[in-house]
Design a protein around this motif. Structure first.
Motif, PDB file in Angstrom:
ATOM      1  N   VAL A  92       0.685  -1.170  -0.435  1.00  0.00           N
ATOM      2  CA  VAL A  92       0.198   0.445   0.129  1.00  0.00           C
ATOM      3  C   VAL A  92       0.560   1.089   0.332  1.00  0.00           C
ATOM      4  O   VAL A  92       0.382   1.724  -0.719  1.00  0.00           O
ATOM      5  N   THR A  93       2.047   1.330   1.298  1.00  0.00           N
ATOM      6  CA  THR A  93       2.205   2.109   1.100  1.00  0.00           C
ATOM      7  C   THR A  93       3.709   2.432  -0.477  1.00  0.00           C
ATOM      8  O   THR A  93       3.394   3.467  -0.908  1.00  0.00           O
ATOM      9  N   THR A  94       3.717   1.682  -0.498  1.00  0.00           N
ATOM     10  CA  THR A  94       4.684   1.851  -2.221  1.00  0.00           C
ATOM     11  C   THR A  94       4.045   2.291  -2.857  1.00  0.00           C
ATOM     12  O   THR A  94       4.604   3.062  -4.113  1.00  0.00           O
ATOM     13  N   TYR A  95       3.244   1.936  -3.502  1.00  0.00           N
ATOM     14  CA  TYR A  95       1.506   2.374  -4.428  1.00  0.00           C
ATOM     15  C   TYR A  95       1.483   3.266  -4.071  1.00  0.00           C
ATOM     16  O   TYR A  95       1.578   4.096  -5.493  1.00  0.00           O
ATOM     17  N   VAL A  96       0.730   3.905  -2.600  1.00  0.00           N
ATOM     18  CA  VAL A  96       0.776   5.524  -2.887  1.00  0.00           C
ATOM     19  C   VAL A  96       2.221   6.278  -2.990  1.00  0.00           C
ATOM     20  O   VAL A  96       2.212   7.440  -3.688  1.00  0.00           O
ATOM     21  N   LYS A  97       3.747   5.357  -2.422  1.00  0.00           N
ATOM     22  CA  LYS A  97       4.157   7.137  -2.882  1.00  0.00           C
ATOM     23  C   LYS A  97       5.044   6.956  -4.554  1.00  0.00           C
ATOM     24  O   LYS A  97       5.302   7.566  -4.867  1.00  0.00           O
ATOM     25  N   GLU A  98       4.511   5.514  -4.939  1.00  0.00           N
ATOM     26  CA  GLU A  98       4.560   5.951  -6.978  1.00  0.00           C
ATOM     27  C   GLU A  98       3.484   6.385  -7.684  1.00  0.00           C
ATOM     28  O   GLU A  98       4.065   6.846  -8.451  1.00  0.00           O
ATOM     29  N   HIS A  99       2.439   6.766  -7.341  1.00  0.00           N
ATOM     30  CA  HIS A  99       1.186   6.716  -7.823  1.00  0.00           C
ATOM     31  C   HIS A  99       0.439   8.615  -7.716  1.00  0.00           C
ATOM     32  O   HIS A  99       0.067   9.190  -8.051  1.00  0.00           O
ATOM     33  N   TYR A 100       0.726   8.121  -6.414  1.00  0.00           N
ATOM     34  CA  TYR A 100       0.745  10.039  -5.382  1.00  0.00           C
ATOM     35  C   TYR A 100       1.413  10.331  -5.020  1.00  0.00           C
ATOM     36  O   TYR A 100       1.643  11.593  -5.199  1.00  0.00           O
ATOM     37  N   LYS A 101       2.481   9.976  -5.131  1.00  0.00           N
ATOM     38  CA  LYS A 101       3.823  11.527  -4.136  1.00  0.00           C
ATOM     39  C   LYS A 101       3.249  11.941  -3.120  1.00  0.00           C
ATOM     40  O   LYS A 101       4.084  13.048  -3.270  1.00  0.00           O
ATOM     41  N   THR A 102       2.959  11.662  -1.478  1.00  0.00           N
ATOM     42  CA  THR A 102       2.334  12.326  -1.043  1.00  0.00           C
ATOM     43  C   THR A 102       2.093  11.416   0.141  1.00  0.00           C
ATOM     44  O   THR A 102       2.382  10.083  -0.151  1.00  0.00           O
ATOM     45  N   THR A 103       2.190  11.196   1.224  1.00  0.00           N
ATOM     46  CA  THR A 103       2.025  10.538   2.268  1.00  0.00           C
ATOM     47  C   THR A 103       0.400  10.039   2.533  1.00  0.00           C
ATOM     48  O   THR A 103      -0.526  10.742   2.155  1.00  0.00           O
ATOM     49  N   ILE A 104       0.317   8.919   3.248  1.00  0.00           N
ATOM     50  CA  ILE A 104      -1.089   8.148   3.841  1.00  0.00           C
ATOM     51  C   ILE A 104      -1.548   9.699   4.644  1.00  0.00           C
ATOM     52  O   ILE A 104      -0.918   9.137   5.815  1.00  0.00           O
ATOM     53  N   LYS A 105      -2.930   9.997   4.454  1.00  0.00           N
ATOM     54  CA  LYS A 105      -3.480  11.160   6.295  1.00  0.00           C
ATOM     55  C   LYS A 105      -4.037   9.752   7.050  1.00  0.00           C
ATOM     56  O   LYS A 105      -4.139   9.898   7.893  1.00  0.00           O
ATOM     57  N   GLU A 106      -5.127   8.950   6.810  1.00  0.00           N
ATOM     58  CA  GLU A 106      -6.124   7.881   7.335  1.00  0.00           C
ATOM     59  C   GLU A 106      -6.174   6.694   6.618  1.00  0.00           C
ATOM     60  O   GLU A 106      -6.264   6.477   5.026  1.00  0.00           O
ATOM     61  N   ALA A 107      -6.277   5.442   7.247  1.00  0.00           N
ATOM     62  CA  ALA A 107      -5.717   3.945   6.989  1.00  0.00           C
ATOM     63  C   ALA A 107      -7.018   3.804   7.634  1.00  0.00           C
ATOM     64  O   ALA A 107      -7.286   3.659   8.936  1.00  0.00           O
ATOM     65  N   ALA A 108      -7.946   2.396   7.171  1.00  0.00           N
ATOM     66  CA  ALA A 108      -8.201   2.070   7.461  1.00  0.00           C
ATOM     67  C   ALA A 108      -8.651   0.524   7.465  1.00  0.00           C
ATOM     68  O   ALA A 108      -8.276   0.163   6.048  1.00  0.00           O
ATOM     69  N   LYS A 109      -8.586  -0.367   7.965  1.00  0.00           N
ATOM     70  CA  LYS A 109      -9.169  -2.432   7.748  1.00  0.00           C
ATOM     71  C   LYS A 109      -9.935  -2.299   7.622  1.00  0.00           C
ATOM     72  O   LYS A 109     -11.083  -2.021   8.747  1.00  0.00           O
ATOM     73  N   ILE A 110     -10.891  -2.531   6.942  1.00  0.00           N
ATOM     74  CA  ILE A 110     -12.086  -3.160   6.349  1.00  0.00           C
ATOM     75  C   ILE A 110     -12.677  -5.281   6.691  1.00  0.00           C
ATOM     76  O   ILE A 110     -11.887  -5.757   5.633  1.00  0.00           O
ATOM     77  N   THR A 111     -13.140  -5.583   7.131  1.00  0.00           N
ATOM     78  CA  THR A 111     -14.411  -6.353   7.314  1.00  0.00           C
ATOM     79  C   THR A 111     -14.941  -6.761   6.406  1.00  0.00           C
ATOM     80  O   THR A 111     -15.780  -6.524   6.678  1.00  0.00           O
ATOM     81  N   LYS A 112     -14.860  -7.763   5.629  1.00  0.00           N
ATOM     82  CA  LYS A 112     -16.555  -8.368   4.658  1.00  0.00           C
ATOM     83  C   LYS A 112     -17.013  -9.201   5.940  1.00  0.00           C
ATOM     84  O   LYS A 112     -16.850 -10.075   6.465  1.00  0.00           O
ATOM     85  N   ALA A 113     -18.354  -9.383   5.468  1.00  0.00           N
ATOM     86  CA  ALA A 113     -19.258 -10.198   6.448  1.00  0.00           C
ATOM     87  C   ALA A 113     -18.417 -11.908   6.053  1.00  0.00           C
ATOM     88  O   ALA A 113     -18.453 -12.343   6.388  1.00  0.00           O
ATOM     89  N   ASN A 114     -17.987 -11.944   4.919  1.00  0.00           N
ATOM     90  CA  ASN A 114     -17.925 -13.276   4.262  1.00  0.00           C
ATOM     91  C   ASN A 114     -15.990 -13.326   5.270  1.00  0.00           C
ATOM     92  O   ASN A 114     -15.829 -14.834   4.348  1.00  0.00           O
ATOM     93  N   GLY A 115     -15.349 -12.951   5.217  1.00  0.00           N
ATOM     94  CA  GLY A 115     -14.215 -12.551   5.916  1.00  0.00           C
ATOM     95  C   GLY A 115     -13.082 -11.991   5.317  1.00  0.00           C
ATOM     96  O   GLY A 115     -11.512 -11.672   5.717  1.00  0.00           O
TER      97      GLY A 115
END
Length: 142
Positions: A92-115
């Motif tokens: 995730v951090t690699t992708y953001v640095k390469e494509h957006y050239k900025t830092t991540i403001k907020e982050a979250a872990k999402i768990t769907k009903a199926n796991g």
């Protein structure tokens, strides 16, 4: 002169009332509310909103900022818990640095009903979604 102030006052009040943003009250289905209260009885600072045909509730659970999405019949679709950006998979951090050239403001872990696990990274007022391994899925407006 009194008429001038009276007319000016009326115009000001009228203009102000038209400019105010009206907040829609979301009617929460009782099944969704009951399911939420059963799963998170100690939740505080709850705020419900409509998300497509589903209902999202943002809340505090202990020390965690969270969200949950329920269908109108009370079925839990997914939960989201705020995490530190450093807890995201490395991809995730690699992708953001390469494509957006900025830092991540907020982050979250999402768990769907199926796991299924996804991660969300907020960058430049956009939410970037990634799979559990940090592979980019899609971008959506925040």
């Amino acid at each position: 002169m009194k008429k001038y102030f009276l007319v000016s006052g009326i115009l000001l009040i009228t203009a102000t009332s038209f400019c105010q943003e009206k907040k829609e009250r979301v009617e929460i289905p009782s099944a969704a509310e009951v399911a939420f209260k059963k799963s998170y009885p100690a939740a505080t600072k709850t705020k419900w909103s409509k998300e497509g045909s589903d209902f999202e509730v943002n809340f505090i659970n202990g020390k965690n900022e969270m969200a949950a999405v329920y269908s109108s019949n009370g079925e839990l679709k997914e939960t989201e818990i705020e995490i530190e950006p450093t807890a995201l998979p490395a991809g995730v951090t690699t992708y953001v640095k390469e494509h957006y050239k900025t830092t991540i403001k907020e982050a979250a872990k999402i768990t769907k009903a199926n796991g299924e696990i996804n991660y969300e990274a907020e960058v430049n007022k956009k939410d970037l979604l990634f799979d559990k391994n940090g592979k980019f899925i899609k971008e959506q407006k925040d």
